[in-house]
Design an enzyme around this catalytic site. Structure first.
Site, short mmCIF file in Angstrom:
data_model
loop_
_atom_site.label_atom_id
_atom_site.label_comp_id
_atom_site.label_asym_id
_atom_site.label_seq_id
_atom_site.Cartn_x
_atom_site.Cartn_y
_atom_site.Cartn_z
N ASN A 141 3.14 -100.33 44.04
CA ASN A 141 2.08 -100.82 44.94
C ASN A 141 1.68 -102.20 44.46
OD1 ASN A 141 -0.21 -101.37 46.40
ND2 ASN A 141 -1.43 -99.69 45.55
N LYS B 200 -0.34 -104.18 45.82
CA LYS B 200 -1.73 -104.51 46.21
C LYS B 200 -1.73 -105.92 46.82
CE LYS B 200 -3.25 -101.25 42.77
NZ LYS B 200 -4.26 -100.78 41.84
N HIS C 157 -5.68 -95.01 49.58
CA HIS C 157 -5.81 -95.50 48.20
C HIS C 157 -7.29 -95.62 47.85
CE1 HIS C 157 -5.56 -98.05 44.67
NE2 HIS C 157 -4.30 -97.68 44.57
N GLU D 269 -8.89 -97.82 46.39
CA GLU D 269 -9.46 -99.15 46.65
C GLU D 269 -9.85 -99.29 48.11
OE1 GLU D 269 -6.27 -101.41 44.89
OE2 GLU D 269 -6.87 -100.64 42.92
N GLU E 120 -4.33 -90.33 41.70
CA GLU E 120 -4.69 -91.54 40.97
C GLU E 120 -6.16 -91.46 40.55
OE1 GLU E 120 -1.88 -95.00 42.05
OE2 GLU E 120 -3.50 -95.01 43.52
N GLY F 189 -5.61 -99.68 36.70
CA GLY F 189 -5.77 -101.05 36.21
C GLY F 189 -6.59 -101.17 34.94
N SER G 285 -2.24 -96.85 35.52
CA SER G 285 -1.81 -97.40 34.22
C SER G 285 -0.48 -96.83 33.74
CB SER G 285 -2.91 -97.22 33.17
OG SER G 285 -4.09 -97.92 33.55
N GLY H 179 1.04 -99.67 39.91
CA GLY H 179 0.42 -100.90 40.36
C GLY H 179 0.94 -102.09 39.56
P1 13P Z 1 -2.12 -99.63 37.98
O1 13P Z 1 -0.73 -99.12 37.74
O2 13P Z 1 -2.21 -101.14 37.94
O3 13P Z 1 -3.13 -98.95 37.10
O4 13P Z 1 -2.49 -99.26 39.50
C1 13P Z 1 -2.30 -97.96 39.94
C2 13P Z 1 -2.46 -97.93 41.41
O5 13P Z 1 -3.56 -98.08 41.94
C3 13P Z 1 -1.25 -97.75 42.24
O6 13P Z 1 -1.59 -97.47 43.56
#
Ligand code: 13P
Length: 249
Positions: A11, A13, A97, A99, A167, A173, A212, A233
């Site tokens: 992803n 983002k 997601h 976010e 997640e 992140g 992560s 991510g």
């Molecule tokens: P990270 O791998 O950067 O922690 O992000 C995970 C994520 O939100 C994937 O959709």
């Protein structure tokens, strides 16, 4: 029933200009040279979906969107429909997601409506769920996550290809990850809901872990019971890191 291939999805983002397609090409070159055990997908921002799909056409890396509108078309300035993503060459779409749940007040009902849109357009939805840190600290993780699964997955998913991604919001992140026992506890609980909802078919739905994931922790996470892949991510932005995760599936 045979276990489906794990799915490793990146992803991106809101990251990536045209030059970033070089990373996607590098992932595809390695995947095509030596097909991995896992299915592989990259989900770039909407602006790159078409160009990435063109760059990777015919190869072993699928392209997905990161969200879609529930409606197929209409007066929804700035939004992108599932049909539009499919028209650009996407075959998957990430939905719900955290976010988007947090930043755009997306409810389980809206995520379910978007999931129907994805099915209508022939896209494979990856439906995300996960608890916040406050919810985990209040010992509400399983209640929150299973509630999101029940509310976000419409019955029309029966017989269709889809995945669920767990997640934990606090692991995204941050470099933090749950313990392997915590991951297993949640994945097993999600599996139980999938079997309750979809019968034997629910036993084969991939449940991805996200938050992560990196080359150094991918092998142990991917070996956990009922973990059927990863949603990655930050570590999906660089081909070397993403390939390091793919190799461990
Ligand atoms: P990270 O791998 O950067 O922690 O992000 C995970 C994520 O939100 C994937 O959709």
């Amino acid at each position: 029933m045979t276990t489906p291939r794990p799915l490793i999805a990146g992803n991106w983002k809101m990251n990536g200009l045209e030059v970033a397609l070089d990373e996607a090409r590098a992932v595809a070159a390695a995947v095509d040279a030596q097909p991995p055990a896992a299915r592989v997908a990259l989900c770039p921002p909407a602006t790159l979906v078409h160009r990435m799909a063109q760059a990777l056409v015919g190869g072993g890396v699928a392209v997905g969107g990161q969200d879609c509108r529930a409606e197929a078309s209409g007066a929804f300035t700035g939004d992108v429909s599932a049909e539009m993503l499919a028209d650009c060459g996407a075959t998957l779409v990430i939905l719900g997601h955290s976010e988007r749940r947090a930043g755009y007040d997306e409810t389980d009902a809206l995520v379910a409506a978007k999931t129907l849109a994805a099915l209508r357009a022939g896209l494979e939805p990856i439906i995300c769920v996960g608890e916040t840190l406050a919810e985990r600290e209040a010992a509400r993780t399983l209640e929150i996550v299973t509630g999101q699964v029940r509310g976000s997955l419409p019955p029309e998913l029966a017989g269709k290809a889809f995945a669920v991604a767990y997640e934990p919001v606090w692991a995204i992140g941050t470099g933090l990850t749950p313990t392997l026992a915590q991951i297993e506890e949640v994945h097993v609980a999600i599996r139980a809901v999938l079997v309750e909802r979809f019968g034997a078919e629910g036993a084969g739905v991939p449940i991805l872990y996200g938050g992560s994931v990196k080359p150094s922790n991918a092998a142990e996470i991917l070996a956990v019971k009922d973990v059927g892949g990863a949603l990655v991510g930050g570590a999906s932005l660089k081909a070397e890191d993403f390939l390091g995760i793919i190799a461990r599936a």
